[in-house]
Design a protein around this motif. Structure first.
Motif, PDB file in Angstrom:
ATOM      1  N   THR A 179       2.514  25.222   6.349  1.00 19.87           N
ATOM      2  CA  THR A 179       3.427  24.492   7.086  1.00 19.87           C
ATOM      3  C   THR A 179       4.354  24.112   5.884  1.00 19.87           C
ATOM      4  O   THR A 179       5.374  24.942   5.620  1.00 19.87           O
ATOM      5  CB  THR A 179       3.352  22.873   7.648  1.00 19.87           C
ATOM      6  N   CYS A 194      -2.452  16.385   7.716  1.00 15.20           N
ATOM      7  CA  CYS A 194      -0.885  17.096   8.458  1.00 15.20           C
ATOM      8  C   CYS A 194      -1.060  16.658   9.932  1.00 15.20           C
ATOM      9  O   CYS A 194      -0.769  16.434  10.530  1.00 15.20           O
ATOM     10  CB  CYS A 194      -1.245  18.184   8.313  1.00 15.20           C
ATOM     11  N   ASP A 195      -2.811  16.342  10.147  1.00  8.20           N
ATOM     12  CA  ASP A 195      -3.044  15.910  12.245  1.00  8.20           C
ATOM     13  C   ASP A 195      -2.268  14.224  11.809  1.00  8.20           C
ATOM     14  O   ASP A 195      -1.868  14.135  12.843  1.00  8.20           O
ATOM     15  CB  ASP A 195      -4.073  15.946  11.920  1.00  8.20           C
ATOM     16  N   THR A 232       1.377  15.039  11.962  1.00 14.39           N
ATOM     17  CA  THR A 232       1.548  15.269  13.570  1.00 14.39           C
ATOM     18  C   THR A 232       1.724  14.062  14.470  1.00 14.39           C
ATOM     19  O   THR A 232       2.663  13.806  15.618  1.00 14.39           O
ATOM     20  CB  THR A 232       1.369  16.498  13.950  1.00 14.39           C
ATOM     21  N   GLU A 233       0.823  13.203  14.424  1.00  9.01           N
ATOM     22  CA  GLU A 233       0.737  12.222  15.598  1.00  9.01           C
ATOM     23  C   GLU A 233       1.431  11.711  15.265  1.00  9.01           C
ATOM     24  O   GLU A 233       1.484  10.591  16.773  1.00  9.01           O
ATOM     25  CB  GLU A 233      -1.255  11.500  14.658  1.00  9.01           C
ATOM     26  N   SER A 243       8.149  14.428   9.721  1.00  6.04           N
ATOM     27  CA  SER A 243       8.513  15.642  10.093  1.00  6.04           C
ATOM     28  C   SER A 243       8.974  16.089   8.605  1.00  6.04           C
ATOM     29  O   SER A 243       8.873  15.696   7.804  1.00  6.04           O
ATOM     30  CB  SER A 243      10.127  15.703  10.432  1.00  6.04           C
ATOM     31  N   ARG A 264      -0.654  20.028  21.692  1.00  5.91           N
ATOM     32  CA  ARG A 264       0.119  19.212  19.869  1.00  5.91           C
ATOM     33  C   ARG A 264      -0.478  20.951  19.294  1.00  5.91           C
ATOM     34  O   ARG A 264       0.034  20.584  18.357  1.00  5.91           O
ATOM     35  CB  ARG A 264      -0.029  18.588  19.733  1.00  5.91           C
ATOM     36  N   SER A 265      -1.108  20.949  19.101  1.00  4.44           N
ATOM     37  CA  SER A 265      -2.279  22.205  17.789  1.00  4.44           C
ATOM     38  C   SER A 265      -1.617  23.260  18.592  1.00  4.44           C
ATOM     39  O   SER A 265      -1.385  24.520  17.443  1.00  4.44           O
ATOM     40  CB  SER A 265      -4.017  22.297  18.512  1.00  4.44           C
ATOM     41  N   VAL A 289       2.164  23.470  17.027  1.00  6.39           N
ATOM     42  CA  VAL A 289       2.047  23.112  15.931  1.00  6.39           C
ATOM     43  C   VAL A 289       1.635  24.801  15.276  1.00  6.39           C
ATOM     44  O   VAL A 289       2.536  25.154  14.515  1.00  6.39           O
ATOM     45  CB  VAL A 289       0.552  22.609  15.081  1.00  6.39           C
TER      46      VAL A 289
END
Length: 641
Positions: A171, A190-191, A194-195, A199, A296-297, A300
């Motif tokens: 990312t 990162c998980d 993201t959860e 940002s 979600r994944s 991403v």
């Protein structure tokens, strides 16, 4: 549908904007010289930063150095831990807020809770949290010393996380190929981010650490994240300060109220260096999708790979420097004549009694203004000579002048947020449904996406269509497909196979325009919204629309007189059908009446559940039903004036 809002411009009087909040983050390597060099470089800025967040600051006998006009906050040393992070707060900023430092019983992470009754960025944001972390290698393999739940807390306040996290992830560095251990280390962080909706604020691919040895490769280690409550106020991530002697670069973060933020510069696609870019596009590869995917994944994965392609475009494309003074008829010749005129004018002012210098200045002035008149005349003549039924309206606007834009003045909406809510409730009624993360499985009977199918979808795309938030016209995607046919196909194939439309493609810009000739403009119905979708999303939409159209005809989902949005049929067919029906009834001696209905807001009020139930009842392929539901839910529109 879900919507957010950023307004640019307007004619209403407004209070002065709040001052922007700036923060500098830097790893000092424990060096006093780096510390002094960093604070000495603040003279390069227009204003000193509000807060300086340091990682690995210099420490002598348990104390950190001081600097004039800054107050230092760091973890206490009485717990046997050396401070590895510190905050330096500028005195004028400290006088305007209430500050509460928070510690976690360790020296490598701390937080500042800031409060002010006047609000940060807007009057309602009275609280603000900043977390500073210096995460090093953990005791176990593929771990770091500071756990993800401390770096990314679930807080009700706007939260900014900065620091040297010592993790590598695509990312932040999309062009680098990472080993499995790097992904395993950065994955939990990162998980977690993201959860909770954090940002990444870094510009992807911009290195923040350069190894001091020749064999070391640069990387992106100094990261900054903003939670959803803070992200709308983010304005800039940059490195304007000179080198301090550290192997890390100083980073400046700027936050300000978005209501006064100017539009970002758009790329000048006419100046794209395609000669260099084509080789990079041919060598680029889309990473394979994970074996087990969730919504979600999948989003991403898609966004990461799409950002890799757009990062290549941005790297080889200049930005437009468009202002309200920009002239379409300006040329390099006029710039040269203007420089010559200014030079001659300055020379004539040195000696006002030199006749030769005065004559030279007058001649340069005459040549300059004659060239301007000629450039205007040639531009207008060329515009009229090449006018088409589409561009003739542009010529009309130039001839009669453009009317001043009307800004909505709605009763009961005295603030921009109230105005935004009133317009959104009118144009997009209904509350948005919160997206749910679920496992995606590929459909066995889904036809594979072919490169020719992508090419046919792009062939139907107008190169002059206005782009949405991605600011990338269709002509760019057409050229990318001609150069590297595998890129767009590899990006879209998993989406088609899983019947999924990612949230990254559901962002749109809503341009608010006034309807001419209205008696008053105090109602939302006096305005209209033109929604600009992302051009890459339209490629997938045309592919799925083509497949659904074939199925709809066979399954009997369409009326026999349906002509719009169908291949091979047009308004001429609709007019012929209507004429035939009218004449047939008239020949039978009957009186005929025709009723025309203008269906407004039909798309925004489609019920996804009812539509998908109808498709399933007609035995439509399940992957098309799944994609249709995904396409219609969770969309976001940002209003612009």
């Amino acid at each position: 549908m879900q919507h957010n809002h950023t307004s640019w411009g307007g004619e209403q009087a407004s209070p002065p904007p709040p001052k922007p909040f700036t923060l500098v983050q830097h790893n000092c390597l424990g060096s006093w010289d780096v510390f002094l060099s960093l604070f000495g470089s603040f003279t390069q800025l227009a204003h000193p930063p509000s807060i300086v967040a340091l990682q690995d600051p210099p420490v002598y006998r348990g104390k950190l150095p001081s600097f004039n006009m800054f107050t230092v906050f760091s973890p206490p040393t009485n717990q046997g831990c050396k401070p590895r992070v510190a905050f330096y707060v500028y005195s004028s900023f400290l006088a305007s807020v209430s500050l509460l430092p928070r510690f976690f019983g360790r020296g490598d992470v701390m937080a500042l809770d800031l409060f002010t009754p006047d609000g940060f960025f807007n009057p309602s944001t009275t609280g603000f949290t900043i977390i500073n972390s210096y995460s090093t290698k953990g005791r176990l393999n593929n771990t770091r010393s500071v756990p993800p739940d401390i770096i990314f807390p679930a807080s009700p306040l706007p939260t900014l996380t900065v620091g040297d996290l010592n993790i590598h992830h695509p990312t932040a560095d999309p062009l680098r190929v990472f080993k499995e251990d790097k992904i395993a280390t950065s994955g939990p962080y990162c998980d977690r981010a993201t959860e909770l909706g954090f940002s990444l604020l870094n510009v992807p691919g911009v290195f923040t650490r350069f190894s001091m040895c020749l064999i070391g490769r640069p990387g992106v280690l100094d990261l900054a994240f903003a939670c959803p409550l803070l992200a709308p106020y983010f304005s800039e991530w940059s490195d304007p300060l000179s080198s301090t002697g550290s192997d890390h670069i100083p980073i400046l973060l700027r936050f300000e109220a978005p209501l006064w933020r100017s539009p970002p510069p758009s790329p000048n696609w006419a100046l794209t260096d395609w000669h260099t870019l084509e080789s990079s596009l041919k060598a680029a590869r889309i990473s394979p999708a994970p074996p087990i995917l969730t919504t979600r994944s999948m989003d991403v994965w898609f966004k990461t790979n799409l950002d890799r392609v757009t990062a290549l475009l941005a790297l080889h494309t200049r930005l437009k420097r468009v202002t309200f003074r920009s002239k379409p008829w300006w040329s390099d010749l006029l710039s040269q004549l203007r420089r010559a005129y200014n030079s001659a004018l300055r020379s004539s002012k040195v000696d006002r009694f030199d006749a030769a210098l005065l004559a030279s200045a007058r001649a340069a002035r005459t040549a300059y203004f004659k060239a301007i008149k000629k450039a205007k005349r040639d531009h207008w003549s060329g515009l009229l000579a090449t006018a088409t039924p589409q561009t003739v309206w542009t010529a009309k606007k130039f001839a009669i002048g453009r009317p001043p834009p009307r800004f909505p003045e709605l009763p009961g909406a005295s603030t921009p947020l109230e105005l935004n809510k009133a317009l959104l409730d009118h144009f997009f009624p209904g509350e948005p449904a919160r997206p749910i993360d679920y496992i995606l499985l590929p459909f066995k009977d889904c036809p594979a996406l072919a490169a020719d199918e992508v090419g046919r979808a792009l062939a139907k795309s107008s190169p002059s269509s206005a782009p949405g938030p991605d600011m990338t016209p269709n002509s760019v995607w057409k050229r990318i497909h001609r150069v590297a046919r595998h890129l767009i196909q590899d990006l879209l194939a998993p989406l088609v196979a899983h019947g999924f439309h990612p949230p990254a493609l559901k962002l749109a810009d809503g341009i608010v325009l006034d309807k001419p000739g209205k008696p008053s403009y105090d109602s939302p119905s006096s305005f209209r919204v033109i929604v600009l979708l992302q051009t890459f999303s339209k490629i997938l939409e045309r592919i799925m629309n083509s497949r659904l159209s074939c199925v709809a005809r066979v399954a009997g989902l369409l009326n026999s007189h349906q002509c719009g949005s169908l291949a091979g049929l047009s308004v001429a067919d609709a007019a012929t059908t209507l004429t035939h029906e009218v004449k047939t009834l008239q020949m039978a001696g009957r009186k005929v009446s025709t009723l025309f209905l203008d269906m407004k807001g039909g798309f925004d009020n489609v019920n996804p559940s009812i539509l998908c139930s109808m498709l399933r009842a007609k035995a439509v392929n399940p992957y098309l039903v799944s994609w249709t539901r995904s396409f219609l839910t969770g969309r976001t529109c940002r209003l612009r004036y």
